[in-house]
Motif scaffolding. Sequence first.
Motif, PDB file in Angstrom:
ATOM      1  N   HIS A  70     131.466  50.069  75.918  1.00 39.50           N
ATOM      2  CA  HIS A  70     131.567  50.521  74.709  1.00 39.50           C
ATOM      3  C   HIS A  70     130.601  49.875  73.925  1.00 39.50           C
ATOM      4  O   HIS A  70     129.858  50.432  72.791  1.00 39.50           O
ATOM      5  CB  HIS A  70     132.803  50.322  74.195  1.00 39.50           C
ATOM      6  N   GLU A  88     138.789  54.975  74.710  1.00 37.89           N
ATOM      7  CA  GLU A  88     138.164  55.863  73.880  1.00 37.89           C
ATOM      8  C   GLU A  88     137.312  55.045  72.720  1.00 37.89           C
ATOM      9  O   GLU A  88     137.988  54.088  72.472  1.00 37.89           O
ATOM     10  CB  GLU A  88     138.827  56.939  73.282  1.00 37.89           C
ATOM     11  N   ALA A  89     136.441  55.736  72.342  1.00 37.47           N
ATOM     12  CA  ALA A  89     135.713  54.994  71.067  1.00 37.47           C
ATOM     13  C   ALA A  89     136.557  54.386  69.878  1.00 37.47           C
ATOM     14  O   ALA A  89     136.450  53.551  69.399  1.00 37.47           O
ATOM     15  CB  ALA A  89     134.419  55.775  70.611  1.00 37.47           C
ATOM     16  N   LYS A  90     137.599  55.460  69.776  1.00 38.85           N
ATOM     17  CA  LYS A  90     138.308  55.076  68.464  1.00 38.85           C
ATOM     18  C   LYS A  90     139.378  53.892  68.884  1.00 38.85           C
ATOM     19  O   LYS A  90     139.868  53.241  68.235  1.00 38.85           O
ATOM     20  CB  LYS A  90     139.394  56.300  68.309  1.00 38.85           C
ATOM     21  N   PRO A 100     134.605  49.285  64.864  1.00 41.10           N
ATOM     22  CA  PRO A 100     133.157  49.062  64.551  1.00 41.10           C
ATOM     23  C   PRO A 100     133.043  47.476  64.188  1.00 41.10           C
ATOM     24  O   PRO A 100     131.850  46.836  64.542  1.00 41.10           O
ATOM     25  CB  PRO A 100     132.792  50.029  63.602  1.00 41.10           C
ATOM     26  N   THR A 160     134.883  48.745  80.820  1.00 40.95           N
ATOM     27  CA  THR A 160     135.136  49.672  79.662  1.00 40.95           C
ATOM     28  C   THR A 160     134.485  49.000  78.384  1.00 40.95           C
ATOM     29  O   THR A 160     133.720  49.509  77.518  1.00 40.95           O
ATOM     30  CB  THR A 160     136.514  50.091  79.600  1.00 40.95           C
ATOM     31  N   ASN A 195     127.593  48.526  74.442  1.00 43.15           N
ATOM     32  CA  ASN A 195     126.348  48.637  74.903  1.00 43.15           C
ATOM     33  C   ASN A 195     125.800  47.312  75.505  1.00 43.15           C
ATOM     34  O   ASN A 195     124.511  47.029  75.447  1.00 43.15           O
ATOM     35  CB  ASN A 195     125.244  49.041  73.723  1.00 43.15           C
TER      36      ASN A 195
END
Length: 310
Positions: free
Chosen positions: A295, A269-271, A275, A291, A297
């Motif tokens: 994420h 998941e993104a979390k 960042p 994966t 990109n």
Amino acid sequence: MSTMKGCCQTKAFAGAPCGTPVLIVILPLTLLCTLFLFSSPNHFQFSFFSNCQPNEVSDASLDKSEPDFRLLIGILTIPNSYKQRHLLRMIYDLQRPFPRAQVDVRFVFCNLTTDEQREFIALEILAHNDIIILNCKENMNEGKTYKYFSSLPQMFEGEDKPYDYVMKTDDDTYLHFHNFLESLRGKPKEDMYWGSGMPMLDQDFPPFMVGTGYILSWDLIEWIATSDIPRNDPAGPEDIYTGMWLDKAGKGLNRYNMGPRVYNFNGTEAKDFLPETIAVHSLKNDFMWATTLKHFNATATIKPSILYHI
Ligand SMILES: *[C@@H]1O[C@H](CO)[C@@H](O)[C@H](O)[C@H]1NC(C)=O
Ligand SMILES: *[C@@H]1O[C@H](CO)[C@@H](O)[C@H](O)[C@H]1NC(C)=O
Ligand SMILES: *[C@@H]1O[C@H](CO)[C@@H](O)[C@H](O)[C@H]1NC(C)=O
């Protein structure tokens, strides 16, 4: 590494051929590029140089000024990991150009052992020129990292300080180059030890940086190559040992702990991704790689075409 196979080498790795077939391709390309350049000079300038320059291109030479720093990244791997090298070359090439930094990515392993390796890896060297073979037998914790660091000054003999920094990383590590290189900019180039510190308790001046990826300044590489401290104690968990050598000698005082920005794959998941990620480690299979790439990109810029469907 470069997208123009065989034609773009840094000086330490020069020598692959640049034959006439290449010229036949380059001439029309150059013309095309020139057209682009004149039609829209500002917008196309960067991509023009990164895609079409036939001769030696290091990222730093693109903006003609001296790079802020020169970094050698050694990805420790084994001869038979062909697929992994193929993946990493694409992932890292697609993150170029790196503004104002010279970054050379090399795959590092010990002696070849089979005739197949000798043929296939010679082929890779001709095509990519990004391999360093050390004089050792493959091993994890029996001094391969010591061999890597301590061999470098000899390999670049005659060049006065070929790099500011040398990195050791693994073939199951994804580097997010933008965040990674920005974290290095402006750091001292002497007595510098950068990485993700362990143990967690000592975050200001950690005893060692985890093996996922750490950096030493060139003076420390020269020190490792000549000092008795590492020479007498080369074999052990490589990351812990590197910190131990430095501490024994009171070195690596400019210590930069990137802490949680270097972390192990922790879910889909993104979390599970930060960042400000510098590196994601422990990418043990295709699922984890895919994966992670998704994420960040990595393939988001692909253009629709009648030639393929994804
Ligand atoms: C590695 O290969 C070189 C060249 O063939 C050889 O001289 C050397 O003894 C080998 N080293 C080891 C540790 O096997
Ligand atoms: C990994 O995920 C778990 C569960 O979601 C979470 O508790 C943990 O803090 C995460 N670790 C990191 C390093 O992000
Ligand atoms: C990937 O692209 C999407 C869409 O543009 C964006 O929302 C997201 O923040 C990007 N992810 C990362 C990690 O940069």
